[in-house]
Design an enzyme around this catalytic site. Structure first.
Site, PDB file in Angstrom:
ATOM      1  N   CYS A 175      28.848  34.352  -0.428  1.00 14.67           N
ATOM      2  CA  CYS A 175      28.835  33.375  -0.823  1.00 14.67           C
ATOM      3  C   CYS A 175      30.430  32.972  -2.210  1.00 14.67           C
ATOM      4  O   CYS A 175      29.754  31.575  -2.513  1.00 14.67           O
ATOM      5  CB  CYS A 175      27.898  33.774  -1.826  1.00 14.67           C
ATOM      6  SG  CYS A 175      26.042  34.111  -1.353  1.00 14.67           S
ATOM      7  N   HIS A 235      27.212  28.110  -8.007  1.00 12.82           N
ATOM      8  CA  HIS A 235      26.126  28.865  -6.737  1.00 12.82           C
ATOM      9  C   HIS A 235      24.849  28.867  -6.636  1.00 12.82           C
ATOM     10  O   HIS A 235      25.028  28.956  -8.227  1.00 12.82           O
ATOM     11  CB  HIS A 235      27.018  30.540  -6.292  1.00 12.82           C
ATOM     12  CG  HIS A 235      26.553  30.999  -4.675  1.00 12.82           C
ATOM     13  ND1 HIS A 235      26.263  30.302  -3.989  1.00 12.82           N
ATOM     14  CD2 HIS A 235      25.898  31.899  -5.181  1.00 12.82           C
ATOM     15  CE1 HIS A 235      25.657  30.981  -2.903  1.00 12.82           C
ATOM     16  NE2 HIS A 235      25.256  32.191  -3.695  1.00 12.82           N
ATOM     17  N   ASN A 273      19.769  28.575  -1.133  1.00 16.34           N
ATOM     18  CA  ASN A 273      20.955  29.364  -1.425  1.00 16.34           C
ATOM     19  C   ASN A 273      21.856  29.025   0.369  1.00 16.34           C
ATOM     20  O   ASN A 273      21.132  29.925   1.361  1.00 16.34           O
ATOM     21  CB  ASN A 273      20.819  30.882  -1.370  1.00 16.34           C
ATOM     22  CG  ASN A 273      22.495  31.769  -1.871  1.00 16.34           C
ATOM     23  OD1 ASN A 273      23.543  31.121  -1.359  1.00 16.34           O
ATOM     24  ND2 ASN A 273      21.948  32.550  -2.252  1.00 16.34           N
TER      25      ASN A 273
END
Length: 317
Positions: A110, A244, A274
């Site tokens: 990520c 994020h 996500n």
């Protein structure tokens, strides 16, 4: 010498999967997902690869930057979910847009886009590149265990891209890795070697939710403080924080610990979930498209994820 962001773009598949749709697949419901994660819906690819998503995001970024593909000197893509190790996502983008430049992928889960962006800065600061295309692209739906309600409700597919060039806008950055697979692990295909005696794992995302949450909150808080101080700024001088989009509660906890109001954090996890390395560039692109992000604004980008890894930077837009 540093960099400036010339343009941004993002792309998501057409297929929308709501929380109610997921309740027909696993034992869950809209209230449970919304309260614990903050996702209301996500986009899922039906016939597009991570490379396809990246190509579309890249084209939008080029249009936003008002430059042509032959003006791009390097393409760097971050991904953990491409269909092939070779050709790379970056290589497919290079061919599709008609660029004539080197292209390669990196992987830091990520945090990958911010690792790629920092790499682009290093290349530009060497002085021999004009414009670099940086991409985060993920088709996470292919590596999610759709029978695991703890993970399948979180993730979505999408891609985001920046075009960056020489400038003075990259004020500070910080990257970190704490290697290990105890908290988050994303296995790949184990192969069929008759000689291999190790454990054969399913290629699905594994995540220890509680440990991930603690790691993420600590990292987002400490990394933001660190890069803001390195940039010679205060939190009051930051116009937006683009984190994020992993979990709304992580962002809310960070807001409280930093004593920064939530309205300074840009959040779109409710619409896209996500999207791993695509998360930050997608969010920045959407923020820019709203017209609220203006030239001269100070923004913090931050990410955290598997590796374990984390990254943050301060950009003067």
């Amino acid at each position: 010498m540093s960099i400036k962001v010339l343009g941004t773009g993002f792309y998501v598949p057409e297929k929308v999967i709501t929380n109610d749709d997921l309740s027909k697949i696993v034992e869950t419901n809209d209230e449970w997902i919304t309260q614990r994660v903050g996702v209301k819906e996500r986009r899922v690819s039906e016939n597009e690869t991570a490379g396809d998503l990246a190509i579309n995001a890249a084209k939008k970024a080029l249009e936003s930057a008002d430059i042509k593909a032959d003006e791009i000197d390097l393409i760097i893509a971050a991904t953990i979910s491409h269909e092939t190790l070779c050709p790379t996502v970056a290589g497919l983008v290079q061919s599709a847009i008609g660029a004539n430049c080197p292209a390669f992928d990196i992987n830091s889960a990520c945090s990958g886009f911010l690792f790629a962006l920092d790499t682009a800065v290093s290349y530009i600061m060497r002085g021999n590149l004009r414009n670099v295309l940086v991409i985060g692209a993920e088709r996470l739906s292919k590596i999610v265990d759709w029978s695991d309600r703890a993970t399948c409700v979180i993730f979505g597919d999408g891609a985001g891209a920046f075009v960056v060039s020489k400038g003075e806008g990259y004020l500070a950055s910080h990257l970190s890795t704490q290697g290990g697979n105890e908290v988050i692990e994303i296995p790949s295909f184990s192969g069929t070697s008759p000689f291999y005696k190790g454990e054969v794992k399913h290629p699905y995302i594994f995540m220890d939710g509680q440990e991930t949450f603690k790691f993420a909150v600590n990292k987002i808080v400490n990394d933001i403080k660190l890069v803001v101080e390195k940039a010679g700024l205060t939190l009051e001088e930051i116009d937006y924080i683009v984190p994020h989009q992993a979990n709304i509660r992580i962002i809310e906890y960070a807001s409280k610990r930093l004593k920064v109001p939530m309205d300074k954090f840009f959040v779109n996890i409710d619409k896209y979930g996500n999207t791993s390395s695509a998360s930050v560039p997608m969010a920045v692109s959407e923020l820019y498209e709203t017209g609220n992000l203006k030239r001269g604004d100070n923004i913090v980008l931050c990410a955290f994820g598997g590796g374990l890894s984390s990254a943050a930077c301060v950009i003067k837009w």
